[in-house]
Each structure stands twice: as C-alpha cells, then as structure tokens.
Design an enzyme around this catalytic site. Sequence first.
Site, short mmCIF file in Angstrom:
data_model
loop_
_atom_site.label_atom_id
_atom_site.label_comp_id
_atom_site.label_asym_id
_atom_site.label_seq_id
_atom_site.Cartn_x
_atom_site.Cartn_y
_atom_site.Cartn_z
CG LEU A 174 -1.70 1.31 1.49
CD1 LEU A 174 -2.70 1.55 0.36
CD2 LEU A 174 -2.39 1.27 2.85
CG ASP A 175 2.87 4.73 -2.67
OD1 ASP A 175 2.99 5.52 -1.72
OD2 ASP A 175 3.43 4.90 -3.78
CB CYS A 178 0.58 6.56 -4.90
SG CYS A 178 -0.86 7.10 -5.85
CB CYS A 356 12.55 24.53 0.91
SG CYS A 356 10.82 24.96 1.26
#
Length: 385
Positions: A174-175, A178, A356
């Site tokens: 399970l991602d 995604c 950032c």
Amino acid sequence: MEKVSATTSKVNTNTDTAKNIAQQLLESAGIAINGHEPWDIQIHNEEIYSRVLHDNSLGLGEAYMDKWWDCQRLDIFFEKILRARLDAKIKIPFHFYLRLLLARIINFQTKSRAKQVAYKHYDLGNPLFTAMLDKRMIYSCAYWKDAATLEEAQEKKLDLICQKLQLKPGHRLLDIGCGWGGLARFAAENYGANVVGVTISEQQYRYAKEYCKDLPVEIRLQDYRDINETFDRIVSVGMFEHVGYMNYPTFMATAHRALADNGLFLLHTIGVNESSYFANEWITKYIFPNGMLPSIAQVAKPTEKLFVMEDWHNFGSYYDNTLMAWHENFLRHWENLKSQYDDRFYRMWTYYLLSCAGGFRARTIQLWQIVFSKRGVIGGYLAPR
C-alpha cells in the site's frame, strides 16, 4: 541579542527605526543591505522593513513576490538567516499567537480540507512537475549517496525504500500518497510487488493510472482514512506533512489496521527539531495549505501501543541537493513554462525552492525515513544504508 518587538498593528512602523532593526539583525547573520556578496539583500522598496517586522515570514515572502527586494543567492541568504536564528530574535506579534491557538483547537486537515492542497499545489499542472522532477516524477527527497544526478539519486531512494521494506515478489504494498505513481511502478517492475496507490489529487490520479497501466498496480482517488484492507507492506512518502497533528493518531491507527501482523511500514517525512502546530505562514498560504511538519515527539507519540520502531534514518542534508536540482530544472524549462505561469508565480516558486534549500542546509528542517513493525522483527531489524 534581545528580541525585537514587532507588535505594531499596521505596516507603518517608523521606516528608519525598522531599517535599523533589520540592519542589526542581518549584520549578525553576515548579510548586508544592498551589499556586494551574492547572499546580500537588495532593497527596492524601503517599506519592506516595517512589512517584515509586522508580518514576519509571510511579509518577507510576499515582499519578494511583489519585487520589493531581491537576492542573487536566496538559498545562502536563508541558510545564514536560519543558522543565526534570526527568527528567534524577533518578537512574535499577537496575530501569530491567535493562529497558534486556532491550530490547537481546529482540525485543518479534515477530509474536505485535505483536498485543498491537491487543488492549490499538486494540481498546478503536470507540465510544471514534468519539467522540474526526474523522469519518474518523484516529488520527495532523493538519496544522493554515491549518486551524481537527480535521476540516479531518486532511483537509489526508491530502491532503498524497497530494501528497507524487505519487499518480495507477490507482496501486497500500500502506497499512501502515491503521487504520480513512480514508487508504485518501481516496486512492481523491480520487486514484483502488487501495489495499491492512493492519492487525493485528480491530476496525479490520472497520470499515475496511465503511467502504471499493464502492471500489477491499482491507483485510487481515495483518502487514506477510507482504507479498510490488509497489506504485507505499507509505505508513505512525502504525505505525512499534510496529515496534521490532530490526525496523527488516526493515520497511525489506519496504518496499523491495514498492516499484516508480520508486515513492515515505512514512513518518509520532513520533520522539524521542535514541536509546532502549524507551518511557516508563507508556505501555508502559497504552497501547502493546511500543512505542518512534525517533530520526533509528534511522530512517536501516536505510535505507542501500535508499533515497534525498528529504524529511524535522517538524511535531511540530501534535501538541499534535491531542491537545488529541482530549481535548476525549473530555470532550464522556464521558457517553455512561462506561457502558463506568470512572473509572480516564477518568483513564488523560486522563493519556495531556494528558501527550503536554505532551511535544510541550515539543518533546521530534517528528512526522516522511519521503519515500523507491529510486534518487533524476530532477531532484530538491520536497515540498509
């Protein structure tokens, strides 16, 4: 240096006084006003000093977008500011405390609010991200160990994740969050996994479905809170930053419920050194609505009684390399992009990427990969690096 008061209610603080305060603060960080070094700030509007003292990070970012100031190397400018802790030397005005209070009592990341970041950011247009990212459209920190290019570093990151998950052929993965399907496709093609990827972005959903077609990959337009199946492995890369601290227990409970008893769960997230409850004001308004970055404590607390923490890996310094590579790609493709995005967007996006980068370089922001199991790996867990 004592904290400087910035509690005036209007952006009309005496300009000379505000300039003197700003000059003292910047000099303490090795930055000159209208100086000759690439990290020196070039002022085009003298009202900037009052604006920043009043609105802090929001005022600084908006003033840049409004062309009130420039800097040749924004990344170094922010590295110096953050290393000198200038943010801690300016007294926070009252309206910031009000926002802090609201963040403590209002859930800004409900199902309906969660979609705001998809509309505002991830649905800006696939051409932007195609131009900026690597060929797999991986929008998270790359792993630059023994890598010379963004393509190599992102592939190494994907492989590292699959190794840490001890992914085997036939495993159901399970991602959560995604993206454009890069990890899902890599895991299916290189490790024989059967993958379910979930996203709340319409554009990511459509792209990922096409990108992963003819593979054992199912892409869903679905909120993580609606997952009610069991998987051998779970991964979440660059999505936890949008969950919000009020929803951390729900997120961890969902992962615990969906993970097989002998499974592994890898969480890849940006983090901060001190607990907070909302993100940088400018980032929240213009880049990631309703986002916030967790601290170690905020990640750890909701995992109690649910998971055993097997490994905690910090490679936040690599996000600097990643963001600078994204910025280089953005600049190189701007001629093709500017028909879709205006000059104000160009300044906003440049400010986002380079501020950032400076933050990660100053080590005020981190990048963690954390591996959890439900009951502890028998014999211990040895994490690859």
